[in-house]
Motif scaffolding. Structure first.
Motif, mmCIF file in Angstrom:
data_model
loop_
_atom_site.group_PDB
_atom_site.id
_atom_site.type_symbol
_atom_site.label_atom_id
_atom_site.label_comp_id
_atom_site.label_asym_id
_atom_site.label_seq_id
_atom_site.Cartn_x
_atom_site.Cartn_y
_atom_site.Cartn_z
ATOM 1 N N ILE A 143 8.636 22.891 18.749
ATOM 2 C CA ILE A 143 8.862 21.520 18.277
ATOM 3 C C ILE A 143 10.338 21.140 18.378
ATOM 4 O O ILE A 143 11.215 21.999 18.453
ATOM 5 N N GLN A 144 10.573 19.848 18.330
ATOM 6 C CA GLN A 144 11.930 19.315 18.264
ATOM 7 C C GLN A 144 12.382 19.352 16.816
ATOM 8 O O GLN A 144 11.595 19.094 15.909
ATOM 9 N N GLY A 145 13.633 19.676 16.577
ATOM 10 C CA GLY A 145 14.162 19.805 15.224
ATOM 11 C C GLY A 145 14.340 18.482 14.509
ATOM 12 O O GLY A 145 14.115 17.412 15.060
ATOM 13 N N TYR A 146 14.752 18.560 13.266
ATOM 14 C CA TYR A 146 15.056 17.420 12.397
ATOM 15 C C TYR A 146 13.828 16.541 12.136
ATOM 16 O O TYR A 146 13.873 15.331 12.286
ATOM 17 N N GLN A 147 12.738 17.156 11.757
ATOM 18 C CA GLN A 147 11.529 16.409 11.434
ATOM 19 C C GLN A 147 11.331 16.476 9.922
ATOM 20 O O GLN A 147 11.143 17.545 9.360
ATOM 21 N N ASN A 148 11.374 15.332 9.261
ATOM 22 C CA ASN A 148 11.225 15.288 7.812
ATOM 23 C C ASN A 148 9.770 15.453 7.393
ATOM 24 O O ASN A 148 8.859 14.991 8.071
#
Length: 170
Positions: free
Chosen positions: A35-40
């Protein structure tokens, strides 16, 4: 005179997509684990691999290319991106080492098209304590890659008449 501008030929979204496909092939893992980071408000998947762009810097000055027949100009620049890949779970260390070894090899160069690998730092163990006060295995690798975004924009060209200068008569 500059009028409008277009999107870059290579974007961060494309880089994420391409590196994600590379990682999925490298580790033969389920698609939902990379996954791509910085997912709240989203828990990490099991054996997660998380990609985050940390920063970028230009290698050179922008170069301009003119196309008067199309009333266009393009501006291109070579850019280095630093991307952090975090590996979680019991395979984290082995995955980090595999990525580090293969990033510096033609294996990776042959699989990436919108960007190219430059170098990477050695894997670092970054074990952390989670919300249940339990240790979680985490290894991190910082990758450097290059991409060359190009932005096209409209440009109005002025047709100048040809002026011929003659020698004054004596």
């Amino acid at each position: 005179m500059v009028q409008g501008t277009a999107m870059a030929t290579v974007t961060h979204e494309q880089i994420f997509r391409e590196v994600r496909a590379y990682l999925l092939g490298l580790f033969s893992c389920p698609p939902e684990s990379v996954i791509q980071g910085y997912q709240n408000d989203a828990p990490l998947p099991k054996q997660a691999v998380v990609m985050s762009i940390l920063f970028e810097h230009a290698f050179d000055f922008p170069a301009s290319y003119y196309e008067p027949e199309r009333d266009k100009a393009a501006v291109q620049q070579s850019v280095e991106v630093t991307m952090q890949i975090d590996f979680y779970g019991n395979q984290a260390g082995d995955r980090a080492r595999k990525l580090s070894n293969l990033w510096k090899n033609q294996y990776t160069t042959a699989r990436l098209t919108s960007c190219q690998p430059l170098y990477c730092k050695d894997p670092m163990q970054m074990t952390f304590i989670n919300e249940q006060s339990r240790y979680e295995e985490r290894w991190t690798v910082e990758l450097a890659l290059q991409y060359n975004p190009e932005f096209e924009h409209e440009l109005i060209y002025l047709d100048m008449p040809v002026i011929t200068l003659s020698k004054p008569k004596e």
